[in-house]
Design an enzyme around this catalytic site. Structure first.
Site, mmCIF file in Angstrom:
data_model
loop_
_atom_site.group_PDB
_atom_site.id
_atom_site.type_symbol
_atom_site.label_atom_id
_atom_site.label_comp_id
_atom_site.label_asym_id
_atom_site.label_seq_id
_atom_site.Cartn_x
_atom_site.Cartn_y
_atom_site.Cartn_z
ATOM 1 N N GLU A 119 53.615 -68.176 21.377
ATOM 2 C CA GLU A 119 54.151 -67.742 20.167
ATOM 3 C C GLU A 119 54.633 -68.852 18.836
ATOM 4 O OE1 GLU A 119 58.385 -65.222 20.932
ATOM 5 O OE2 GLU A 119 57.881 -64.218 18.801
ATOM 6 N N LYS A 195 53.279 -58.682 15.878
ATOM 7 C CA LYS A 195 54.649 -58.252 16.557
ATOM 8 C C LYS A 195 55.399 -56.985 16.370
ATOM 9 C CE LYS A 195 59.041 -60.983 18.095
ATOM 10 N NZ LYS A 195 59.815 -62.290 18.024
ATOM 11 N N CYS A 232 56.601 -61.705 22.909
ATOM 12 C CA CYS A 232 57.814 -61.828 22.609
ATOM 13 C C CYS A 232 58.372 -60.664 23.347
ATOM 14 C CB CYS A 232 58.275 -63.104 22.065
ATOM 15 S SG CYS A 232 59.297 -63.482 22.859
HETATM 16 N N1 LIG Z 1 60.742 -64.868 20.357
HETATM 17 C C1 LIG Z 1 61.107 -63.748 20.802
HETATM 18 O O1 LIG Z 1 60.897 -62.401 20.317
HETATM 19 N N2 LIG Z 1 62.772 -63.781 21.426
HETATM 20 C C2 LIG Z 1 63.349 -62.962 22.025
HETATM 21 C C3 LIG Z 1 64.011 -63.557 22.769
HETATM 22 C C4 LIG Z 1 63.095 -62.683 24.769
HETATM 23 O O2 LIG Z 1 63.049 -62.129 24.111
HETATM 24 O O3 LIG Z 1 63.521 -63.169 25.892
#
Ligand SMILES: NC(=O)NCCC(=O)O
Length: 383
Positions: A119, A195, A232
């Site tokens: 990401e 996203k 993510c």
């Molecule tokens: N980059 C991101 O969305 N991180 C959020 C934490 C997770 O989903 O572990």
């Protein structure tokens, strides 16, 4: 030993368990003993010289009478930031480009057809800070930015589909997005996937920078199969994976940035469960290392002001529709995971388990439509 020194769960098991128990532990932990993929000596040498881990595995499918095998290779790249977070922006981006360039060259030696990066791979994961400057300067056009042009060159040179998750600046409205750009092996930009779910947890203050994506659950038809990108935090949402699969995704990539204290026990489960539930392959990629920021920040969670997110634990892996998975890459090192998969396995497992057929989706659709109405009455029987 601290959490950022522990190399990998699999290495720990390998070095401490007796052989007889080890194969049973692996069967239960990974579904079955994951088959190793032989990688060319030149690739192994180059990875070692360039100081990154290189691992290869393969998933087989049964031979069918009417369909030839559909074997393809995916590459997952995890890496640290190269320069410190206060170096000039362009130097940071260029350093990341050259690191990725040398890793993709090794992926090409290994015959990778589709490669996916982590990401917002061109920058530190600075969204914890809530500062706009200088971090928004990392944002680039998905269609015409330097990073997309760089990836188009890689795609053409190596005949590889490139999935490049970046911080996007949409010039038309001057808005920011967290976006994966999908570049065909022809070098053309096939499209982009933004996203879909933005976190509001811990130091993940991303909602200060960009909104929930508006590209829906797009699937990209590539020469090597139908792919989708669930960025993510979207991996915590089973319906998100499900909708990519409903649109026909055979492989769903999950480029991520997440830290040990928050999500590590969930990491091995979520993408793997999605592969099982949706009869497809999933590829989970996480960055590595600890990134330090000049100004301290807090996130309203009672923690003392701090300069870093904590340790990004890598551990990128691929899961198959039969519930098996590869071991993860290292928790501490840059790495390239090369996985050969026969996409025929998706339909074979679907025919065996029939989750799509037994799913009762029309009934859930109706119940959900009611459940999200303001006058919803839960179906509870009381004495
Ligand atoms: N980059 C991101 O969305 N991180 C959020 C934490 C997770 O989903 O572990």
């Amino acid at each position: 030993m601290s959490g950022c020194e522990f190399e990998s769960l699999e290495d720990c098991l390998e070095s401490h368990l007796p052989q007889a128990e080890l194969s049973e532990v692996k069967r239960i932990l990974f579904g079955k003993e994951t088959l190793k993929l032989d990688l060319p000596v030149c690739a192994v040498d180059a990875a070692s010289k360039r100081d990154f881990e290189l691992k290869g595995y393969r998933f087989e499918a049964a031979l069918e009478q009417l369909r030839p095998p559909r074997r393809i290779r995916v590459g997952l790249i995890q890496h640290r930031i190269v320069l410190s977070t206060d170096a000039p922006i362009l130097d940071q981006i260029n350093a990341m480009h050259s690191r990725i360039g040398e890793m993709v060259e090794v992926a090409a030696m290994c015959g990778v057809n589709i490669i996916c990066f982590q990401e917002t791979w061109t920058m530190p994961f600075a969204f914890c800070t809530r500062e706009k400057e200088p971090w928004t300067e990392f944002a680039e056009s998905a269609e015409e930015g330097n990073t997309t042009r760089f990836c188009q060159e890689l795609a053409k040179k190596y005949n590889m589909v490139v999935v490049s998750p970046i911080l996007e600046r949409e010039e038309l409205h001057d808005t920011l997005w967290n976006t994966a750009v999908v570049i065909s092996n022809s070098g053309n930009v096939l499209g982009k996937s933004r996203k879909h779910h933005i976190p509001r947890v811990g130091d993940f203050n991303e909602s200060t920078y960009y909104m929930e994506g508006d590209t829906g659950h797009t699937v990209f038809q590539t020469q090597f199969g139908k792919i989708a990108v669930n960025i993510c935090y979207g991996r915590h949402h089973p319906l998100n994976w499900f909708m990519y699969s409903m649109n026909g995704a055979e492989i769903i990539f999950n480029p991520s940035a997440t830290v040990g204290a928050l999500s590590e026990p969930m990491w091995p489960i979520e993408a793997r469960n999605a592969a099982i539930a949706n009869h497809c392959f999933t590829c989970a990629i996480n960055r590595v290392g600890t990134e330090n920021f000049k100004s301290e920040f807090t996130s309203g969670d009672g923690k003392k002001a701090h300069h870093d997110f904590g340790h990004f634990y890598g551990s990128s892996y691929v899961a198959a529709p039969d519930g098996s998975r590869t071991p993860g890459l290292s928790r501490t090192r840059d790495g390239l995971l090369v996985v050969e998969m026969d996409l025929n396995l998706n339909r074979q497992i679907s025919d065996k388990w029939s989750f799509k057929m037994t799913g009762r989706y029309a009934e859930y659709a109706e119940e959900l439509t009611n459940a999200v109405r303001y006058d919803f009455k839960p179906n509870i029987v009381k004495e």
